[in-house]
Write a protein that holds these residues in place. Sequence first.
Motif, PDB file in Angstrom:
ATOM      1  N   TYR A  50       0.884  -1.228   0.050  1.00 15.00           N
ATOM      2  CA  TYR A  50      -0.112   0.070   0.078  1.00 15.00           C
ATOM      3  C   TYR A  50       0.805   1.290   0.012  1.00 15.00           C
ATOM      4  O   TYR A  50       0.417   2.574  -0.604  1.00 15.00           O
ATOM      5  CB  TYR A  50      -1.224  -0.066   1.348  1.00 15.00           C
ATOM      6  CG  TYR A  50      -2.125  -0.708   0.897  1.00 15.00           C
ATOM      7  CD1 TYR A  50      -3.163  -0.071   0.281  1.00 15.00           C
ATOM      8  CD2 TYR A  50      -2.383  -2.115   0.756  1.00 15.00           C
ATOM      9  CE1 TYR A  50      -4.449  -0.745   0.078  1.00 15.00           C
ATOM     10  CE2 TYR A  50      -3.403  -2.865   0.731  1.00 15.00           C
ATOM     11  CZ  TYR A  50      -4.637  -2.002   0.280  1.00 15.00           C
ATOM     12  OH  TYR A  50      -5.617  -2.778  -0.375  1.00 15.00           O
ATOM     13  N   PHE A  61      -1.620  -6.523  -5.558  1.00 11.68           N
ATOM     14  CA  PHE A  61      -2.822  -6.560  -4.963  1.00 11.68           C
ATOM     15  C   PHE A  61      -3.385  -7.866  -4.482  1.00 11.68           C
ATOM     16  O   PHE A  61      -3.942  -7.877  -3.658  1.00 11.68           O
ATOM     17  CB  PHE A  61      -3.883  -5.680  -5.815  1.00 11.68           C
ATOM     18  CG  PHE A  61      -3.881  -4.261  -5.660  1.00 11.68           C
ATOM     19  CD1 PHE A  61      -3.716  -3.421  -4.622  1.00 11.68           C
ATOM     20  CD2 PHE A  61      -3.894  -3.477  -6.748  1.00 11.68           C
ATOM     21  CE1 PHE A  61      -3.728  -2.267  -4.394  1.00 11.68           C
ATOM     22  CE2 PHE A  61      -3.889  -1.813  -6.813  1.00 11.68           C
ATOM     23  CZ  PHE A  61      -3.721  -1.299  -5.419  1.00 11.68           C
ATOM     24  N   ALA A  64      -1.281  -9.009  -1.532  1.00  8.45           N
ATOM     25  CA  ALA A  64      -1.753  -8.426  -0.273  1.00  8.45           C
ATOM     26  C   ALA A  64      -3.294  -8.886   0.082  1.00  8.45           C
ATOM     27  O   ALA A  64      -3.367  -9.259   1.181  1.00  8.45           O
ATOM     28  CB  ALA A  64      -2.453  -6.774  -0.549  1.00  8.45           C
ATOM     29  N   ASN A  65      -3.978  -9.429  -0.830  1.00  2.00           N
ATOM     30  CA  ASN A  65      -5.162 -10.203  -0.478  1.00  2.00           C
ATOM     31  C   ASN A  65      -5.048 -11.341   0.179  1.00  2.00           C
ATOM     32  O   ASN A  65      -5.504 -11.934   1.026  1.00  2.00           O
ATOM     33  CB  ASN A  65      -6.196 -10.426  -1.689  1.00  2.00           C
ATOM     34  CG  ASN A  65      -7.114  -9.249  -1.904  1.00  2.00           C
ATOM     35  OD1 ASN A  65      -8.281  -8.987  -1.525  1.00  2.00           O
ATOM     36  ND2 ASN A  65      -6.369  -7.913  -2.882  1.00  2.00           N
ATOM     37  N   PHE A  68      -3.890 -10.769   3.518  1.00  2.00           N
ATOM     38  CA  PHE A  68      -5.037 -10.531   4.310  1.00  2.00           C
ATOM     39  C   PHE A  68      -5.796 -11.712   4.761  1.00  2.00           C
ATOM     40  O   PHE A  68      -6.270 -11.898   6.046  1.00  2.00           O
ATOM     41  CB  PHE A  68      -5.901  -9.504   3.449  1.00  2.00           C
ATOM     42  CG  PHE A  68      -7.137  -8.862   4.178  1.00  2.00           C
ATOM     43  CD1 PHE A  68      -7.144  -7.810   4.950  1.00  2.00           C
ATOM     44  CD2 PHE A  68      -8.339  -9.712   3.825  1.00  2.00           C
ATOM     45  CE1 PHE A  68      -8.024  -7.521   5.789  1.00  2.00           C
ATOM     46  CE2 PHE A  68      -9.560  -9.144   4.558  1.00  2.00           C
ATOM     47  CZ  PHE A  68      -9.467  -8.052   5.435  1.00  2.00           C
ATOM     48  N   CYS A 141      -9.679  -7.856 -11.691  1.00  2.00           N
ATOM     49  CA  CYS A 141      -9.044  -7.899 -10.232  1.00  2.00           C
ATOM     50  C   CYS A 141      -9.913  -8.132  -9.171  1.00  2.00           C
ATOM     51  O   CYS A 141      -9.980  -9.075  -8.316  1.00  2.00           O
ATOM     52  CB  CYS A 141      -8.067  -6.834 -10.022  1.00  2.00           C
ATOM     53  SG  CYS A 141      -6.463  -7.338 -10.551  1.00  2.00           S
ATOM     54  N   VAL A 145     -11.280 -11.345  -6.750  1.00  2.00           N
ATOM     55  CA  VAL A 145     -11.108 -11.344  -5.216  1.00  2.00           C
ATOM     56  C   VAL A 145     -12.262 -11.442  -4.750  1.00  2.00           C
ATOM     57  O   VAL A 145     -12.644 -12.412  -3.754  1.00  2.00           O
ATOM     58  CB  VAL A 145     -10.418 -10.159  -4.942  1.00  2.00           C
ATOM     59  CG1 VAL A 145     -10.741  -9.889  -3.271  1.00  2.00           C
ATOM     60  CG2 VAL A 145      -9.001  -9.772  -5.278  1.00  2.00           C
TER      61      VAL A 145
HETATM   62  C1  LIG Z   1      -7.721  -6.878  -2.942  1.00  2.00           C
HETATM   63  O1  LIG Z   1      -7.723  -6.752  -4.297  1.00  2.00           O
HETATM   64  C2  LIG Z   1      -8.476  -5.601  -4.900  1.00  2.00           C
HETATM   65  C3  LIG Z   1      -8.400  -5.735  -6.184  1.00  2.00           C
HETATM   66  O2  LIG Z   1      -7.270  -5.417  -6.785  1.00  2.00           O
HETATM   67  C4  LIG Z   1      -7.604  -4.317  -4.061  1.00  2.00           C
HETATM   68  O3  LIG Z   1      -8.693  -3.220  -4.544  1.00  2.00           O
HETATM   69  C5  LIG Z   1      -7.650  -4.299  -2.632  1.00  2.00           C
HETATM   70  O4  LIG Z   1      -6.987  -3.423  -2.225  1.00  2.00           O
HETATM   71  C6  LIG Z   1      -7.009  -5.769  -2.146  1.00  2.00           C
HETATM   72  N1  LIG Z   1      -7.363  -5.764  -0.882  1.00  2.00           N
HETATM   73  C7  LIG Z   1      -6.139  -5.992   0.278  1.00  2.00           C
HETATM   74  C8  LIG Z   1      -6.697  -6.233   1.685  1.00  2.00           C
HETATM   75  O5  LIG Z   1      -5.079  -5.809  -0.154  1.00  2.00           O
END
Ligand SMILES: *[C@@H]1O[C@H](CO)[C@@H](O)[C@H](O)[C@H]1NC(C)=O
Length: 309
Positions: A50, A61, A64-65, A68, A141, A145
């Motif tokens: 971020y 991203f 990061a998911n 998470f 994306c 998710v």
């Molecule tokens: C998960 O992926 C989405 C789509 O790319 C993104 O907008 C979102 O910030 C991500 N969430 C996390 C917690 O990283």
Amino acid sequence: MGEGNQSSVLEFILLGVSGQQEQEDIFFILFLFIYPITLIGNLLIILAIYSDIRLHSPMYFLLANLSFVDIFFSSVTIPKTLANYIMGSKAISFGGCLAQMYFMISLANTDSYILAAMAYDRAVAISRPLHYTIIMSPRACVLLVVGSWVIGNSNALIHTLLTASLSFCSKQEVANFYCDIVPLLQLSCSDIQFNVKMMYLGVGVFSVPLLCIIISYIRVFSTVLKVPSTKGVRKAFSTCGSHLTVVSLYYGTVMGMYFRPLTSYSLKDAVITVMYMIVTPMLNPFIYSLRNRDMKAALGKLFSKRTTL
Ligand SMILES: *[C@@H]1O[C@H](CO)[C@@H](O)[C@H](O)[C@H]1NC(C)=O
């Protein structure tokens, strides 16, 4: 059915990873170390992604998911296991047990589908670089998710409702350190045939992403091998090699655990569940980012920012 007091079970007893005290001590220490490493590792990945605008791309991203999900995944079991050990208790309430099962199934499935999305992302980036930004649009994306979360939660809801509708008689000892679906089914005194069939179906749903991952990596390798650059080939093999190690560890242990007759399952198998419940959520951030120069740079910046504050 003859044992009476059915569906009056208010709590279950978690037998632990091995059922033997000295080994439980070792697992307690292991979990005590693994949990903060998992939390901090995954949190750092999210913060680094971020805070660095260069990492605002689908690949990161999705990573990061994944982090998470892994934070919550390891929190489904470890805090309860640690708390029980410290308080010298092995009990978990009926509701707590079902909650553990729900979150374990939903997060394991979400993890699985996000891993597939990550592999797909790499396959598109390498085999169709010119169309990459169109195929992996922000919308696509988000869809990948959200889809992962929807599939994970639907799968979990089905199995949790099916298990909640069973009756449990006087025997209450769950042969694991958390409420896994298999030992719970074993404890029930209802007819569980349908539940077992649905469980196999559920593991099938969980395993579909593995197929996507294999196909994606075949595409990656075939594209890389077409371009005669030893450096590129070596880089692709070393990154994908470590990804495939985690992937096979994850799917291998899950499928080895659930794709077999219910009767063959005993407390001995609890140690297999440690692999995918505890070890992979810890390894994921390291495997997916340590070999990555941009990720390391972002982490470095994160720390230097902290120290200059
Ligand atoms: C998960 O992926 C989405 C789509 O790319 C993104 O907008 C979102 O910030 C991500 N969430 C996390 C917690 O990283």
